[in-house]
Design an enzyme around this catalytic site. Structure first.
Site, PDB file in Angstrom:
ATOM      1  N   ASP A 155      51.077  39.297  23.007  1.00  0.00           N
ATOM      2  CA  ASP A 155      51.039  39.230  24.463  1.00  0.00           C
ATOM      3  C   ASP A 155      51.712  40.458  25.064  1.00  0.00           C
ATOM      4  OD1 ASP A 155      50.935  38.569  27.107  1.00  0.00           O
ATOM      5  OD2 ASP A 155      52.379  36.911  26.996  1.00  0.00           O
ATOM      6  N   LYS A 159      53.968  43.898  30.489  1.00  0.00           N
ATOM      7  CA  LYS A 159      55.382  43.535  30.336  1.00  0.00           C
ATOM      8  C   LYS A 159      56.215  44.796  30.150  1.00  0.00           C
ATOM      9  CE  LYS A 159      54.833  39.107  27.861  1.00  0.00           C
ATOM     10  NZ  LYS A 159      55.460  38.214  28.848  1.00  0.00           N
ATOM     11  N   ASP A 194      53.704  34.790  20.149  1.00  0.00           N
ATOM     12  CA  ASP A 194      53.028  34.028  21.200  1.00  0.00           C
ATOM     13  C   ASP A 194      51.878  33.165  20.660  1.00  0.00           C
ATOM     14  OD1 ASP A 194      53.237  33.342  23.859  1.00  0.00           O
ATOM     15  OD2 ASP A 194      51.902  34.920  24.589  1.00  0.00           O
ATOM     16  N   ASP A 205      49.642  38.317  32.983  1.00  0.00           N
ATOM     17  CA  ASP A 205      50.648  37.907  31.996  1.00  0.00           C
ATOM     18  C   ASP A 205      50.806  36.378  31.942  1.00  0.00           C
ATOM     19  OD1 ASP A 205      52.518  38.193  30.014  1.00  0.00           O
ATOM     20  OD2 ASP A 205      54.145  38.850  31.349  1.00  0.00           O
ATOM     21  N   ARG A 220      48.090  29.689  30.031  1.00  0.00           N
ATOM     22  CA  ARG A 220      47.456  28.563  30.723  1.00  0.00           C
ATOM     23  C   ARG A 220      45.947  28.766  30.852  1.00  0.00           C
ATOM     24  NH1 ARG A 220      51.446  29.468  35.702  1.00  0.00           N
ATOM     25  NH2 ARG A 220      52.627  30.420  34.001  1.00  0.00           N
TER      26      ARG A 220
HETATM   27  N1  BES Z   1      54.183  34.350  26.374  1.00  0.00           N
HETATM   28  C1  BES Z   1      54.825  34.422  27.630  1.00  0.00           C
HETATM   29  C2  BES Z   1      56.014  33.478  27.763  1.00  0.00           C
HETATM   30  C3  BES Z   1      57.204  33.756  26.873  1.00  0.00           C
HETATM   31  C4  BES Z   1      58.277  34.494  27.350  1.00  0.00           C
HETATM   32  C5  BES Z   1      57.287  33.228  25.599  1.00  0.00           C
HETATM   33  C6  BES Z   1      59.374  34.723  26.543  1.00  0.00           C
HETATM   34  C7  BES Z   1      58.378  33.461  24.795  1.00  0.00           C
HETATM   35  C8  BES Z   1      59.438  34.203  25.272  1.00  0.00           C
HETATM   36  C9  BES Z   1      53.828  34.079  28.756  1.00  0.00           C
HETATM   37  O1  BES Z   1      52.517  34.419  28.499  1.00  0.00           O
HETATM   38  C10 BES Z   1      54.260  34.830  29.950  1.00  0.00           C
HETATM   39  O2  BES Z   1      54.195  36.024  29.913  1.00  0.00           O
HETATM   40  N2  BES Z   1      54.696  34.127  30.986  1.00  0.00           N
HETATM   41  C11 BES Z   1      55.163  34.725  32.178  1.00  0.00           C
HETATM   42  C12 BES Z   1      54.325  34.193  33.326  1.00  0.00           C
HETATM   43  C13 BES Z   1      54.649  34.842  34.636  1.00  0.00           C
HETATM   44  C14 BES Z   1      54.020  36.188  34.709  1.00  0.00           C
HETATM   45  C15 BES Z   1      54.090  33.951  35.738  1.00  0.00           C
HETATM   46  C16 BES Z   1      56.618  34.320  32.367  1.00  0.00           C
HETATM   47  O3  BES Z   1      56.932  33.141  32.200  1.00  0.00           O
HETATM   48  O4  BES Z   1      57.428  35.188  32.631  1.00  0.00           O
HETATM   49 ZN    ZN Z   2      51.974  34.557  26.527  1.00  0.00          ZN
HETATM   50 MN    MN Z   3      52.075  36.410  29.079  1.00  0.00          MN
END
Ligand code: BES
Ligand code: ZN
Ligand code: MN
Length: 508
Positions: free
Chosen positions: A279, A286, A297, A356, A360
């Site tokens: 990811d 990111k 991920d 990101d 979902r």
């Molecule tokens: N895979 C990440 C979530 C994640 C973060 C898993 C840290 C393990 C450790 C997910 O896809 C993500 O990037 N989520 C974002 C969403 C946001 C952009 C709304 C998040 O939670 O920061």
């Molecule tokens: Zn993710």
């Molecule tokens: Mn993500």
């Protein structure tokens, strides 16, 4: 792989590198006479044992360890004494035992021990059956034995692993111990298999590669499997999974594995896993630091594929469908763009405000597929979904969200039995409007004022499960690099594997 022998004889009659002894608090210093197993060791191999234990101030406090080298038949071996701690009202938590077993295996291997013998403690101290105690022993020994050595080229930097265990018990318990150990080793292997896939670098475990692992497992264990390729995923109208994969040069896959019980009229449950093999965030890129661990991920998908193999062997009385959505989330000239609107398998649409928030999007299609094709009695999904999850709950509890009390109770029960812990976050309808969009049915990120991104993400998923009883598990905090526990290492933990196996085994 650890081979194991169950013995009714004194463990000292077996030739191994290491002999383990569980000691309850104050069983040494306060006692005039050592407990029977230590007396045996003292009488046959180390006359000064009691004095040595007292002199080294070993009292049997929880997780206290002493290692005693001695010569046995011309060979240097070690005795490892490990404290079980104080038994309040003669009862100890089973998690204490798990950690003690983990520490015992670690200590043995740190002394280059490759074989270990010990007698199981009295199961009544932990208020469990001997079969359950044996099962926990095998699971934890296997987990503590895990190393990710694939890319370590200097031999002494590779972790040592046990290859043989001798487990002492009595004649009356032997059969139950054997059963418990067999089940436990199977579960431990499943945990380690998931960990290994998670620990593999993202270029060495791509969506097609993970889907190949699933196919190998299905073939070997007689599970039905269907693998949909990117072309088919597009044709089926899975705009979420296909959309996320647009920036990647590799195919996304949807993998559907089926375990069928022989029991008549059994219920069917579906396990759904997020499998983003890397990811980057996509065009909503990111920052470098946040990307470092994003090979993890796909922890949800890895767990579910490993669980399916274990279930094929352990054969619970419930049908289990394991569905994993596999893709890479990468930026490119073809990648999904903020502002894009995608249409999912169940017909609903979402505005992609942030690429990101991709988990979902792929889960939406996988959940819709589960509901449409299997009409399961329950769905449980497992995903490293939100960065907010470790902020809220830390590294020791996976977040559990559901509006179905019976399902939630069953999951709590499985967590208690397995030691794979969960904690509830409020899936309260007040959060429901947080994912509104003005141009599509849903937005893929929630409005800032609602906070609680872990909960808001769950409400996004809720649009794809229909009326099916459903629970969502966010393992973003528990799947990878948790603080040191005796049976974990840096890297992947296999979070969810023990939990879901135990849930299926106890399904009613
Ligand atoms: N895979 C990440 C979530 C994640 C973060 C898993 C840290 C393990 C450790 C997910 O896809 C993500 O990037 N989520 C974002 C969403 C946001 C952009 C709304 C998040 O939670 O920061
Ligand atoms: Zn993710
Ligand atoms: Mn993500």
């Amino acid at each position: 792989m650890i081979t194991h022998t169950v013995t009714e004889k004194d463990i000292l009659s077996h030739e191994v590198d290491c002999y383990g002894y569980f000691v309850t608090h104050n069983a040494v210093a306060a006692a005039k006479k050592l407990p029977a197993d230590l007396t045996q060791l003292q009488d046959t191999h180390y006359p000064d044992l009691h004095a040595w234990l007292v002199a080294s101030s070993f009292t049997g406090k929880a997780l206290e360890v002493r290692t005693l080298p001695f010569m046995k038949n011309g060979k240097l071996v070690h005795a490892v004494f490990i404290g079980l701690g104080e038994a309040k009202e003669k009862q100890l938590p089973i998690e204490r035992y798990r950690r003690v077993v983990g520490k015992l295996v670690r200590t043995a291997t740190q002394h280059s021990g490759e074989s270990l013998a010990f007698s199981l403690p009295d199961e009544r101290i932990f208020d469990v059956t001997i079969e359950f105690l044996a099962k926990q022993t095998a699971i934890i020994a296997t987990m503590a034995n895990y190393h990710f050595n694939d890319f370590i080229t200097v031999a002494e930097n590779k972790g040592t692993s046990l290859y043989a265990m001798v487990i002492g018990t009595n004649a009356q318990h032997k059969k139950a111990v054997q059963t418990g150990l067999n089940d436990g080793f199977c579960m431990g292997h499943a945990v380690n298999k998931a960990r290994h896939w998670v620990d593999l670098p993202p270029s060495d475990l791509t969506p097609p590669q993970l889907s190949l692992k699933a196919e190998e497992i299905a073939q070997k264990n007689n599970l039905a499997i269907t693998v949909f390729t990117e072309k088919e995923i597009n044709k089926m109208g899975m705009g979420g999974l296909a959309g996320v994969s647009r920036g990647s040069d590799l195919d996304c896959h949807l993998v559907v594995m089926e375990y069928h019980t022989k029991k008549k009229n059994a219920q069917t449950i579906a396990f759904v896993g997020k499998g983003i093999t890397f990811d980057s965030g996509g065009l909503s890129l990111k920052p470098a630091g946040s990307m470092e661990t994003m090979k993890d991920d796909m922890s949800g998908a890895a767990a579910i594929i490993a669980v399916m193999e274990a279930l094929a062997i352990l054969k619970p009385d419930v049908n289990v469908i394991g569905i994993t959505a596999l893709a890479e989330n990468l930026p490119s000239g073809k990648a999904l763009m903020p502002g894009d609107i995608i249409r999912f398998y169940n017909g609903k649409t979402a505005e992609v405000k942030n690429t990101d928030a991709e988990g979902r999007l792929i889960l939406a299609d996988a959940l819709s597929y589960a509901v449409k094709h299997y009409k399961p009695d329950a769905i449980i999904d497992l995903a490293t979904l939100t960065g907010g999850c470790p902020v809220a709950l830390g590294p020791f509890f996976s977040a559990l969200m559901s509006q179905h009390d019976d399902l939630m109770d069953a999951i709590y029960e499985a967590a208690e039995l397995s030691g794979d812990r969960v904690w509830e976050l409020p899936l309260d309808d007040d959060f429901k409007p947080s994912i509104r969009s003005t141009v599509a049915d849903l937005a893929n990120i929630s409005e800032r004022k609602y906070g609680a991104q872990t909960v808001c993400a769950a409400f996004f998923l809720q649009h794809f499960v229909g009326d099916t009883p459903w629970a969502h598990l966010d393992i973003a905090g528990t799947a990878y690099d948790v603080p040191d526990l005796p049976y974990y290492r840096p890297g992947a933990t296999g979070a969810g594997v023990r939990l879901l196996i135990e849930l299926a085994l106890n399904w009613e």
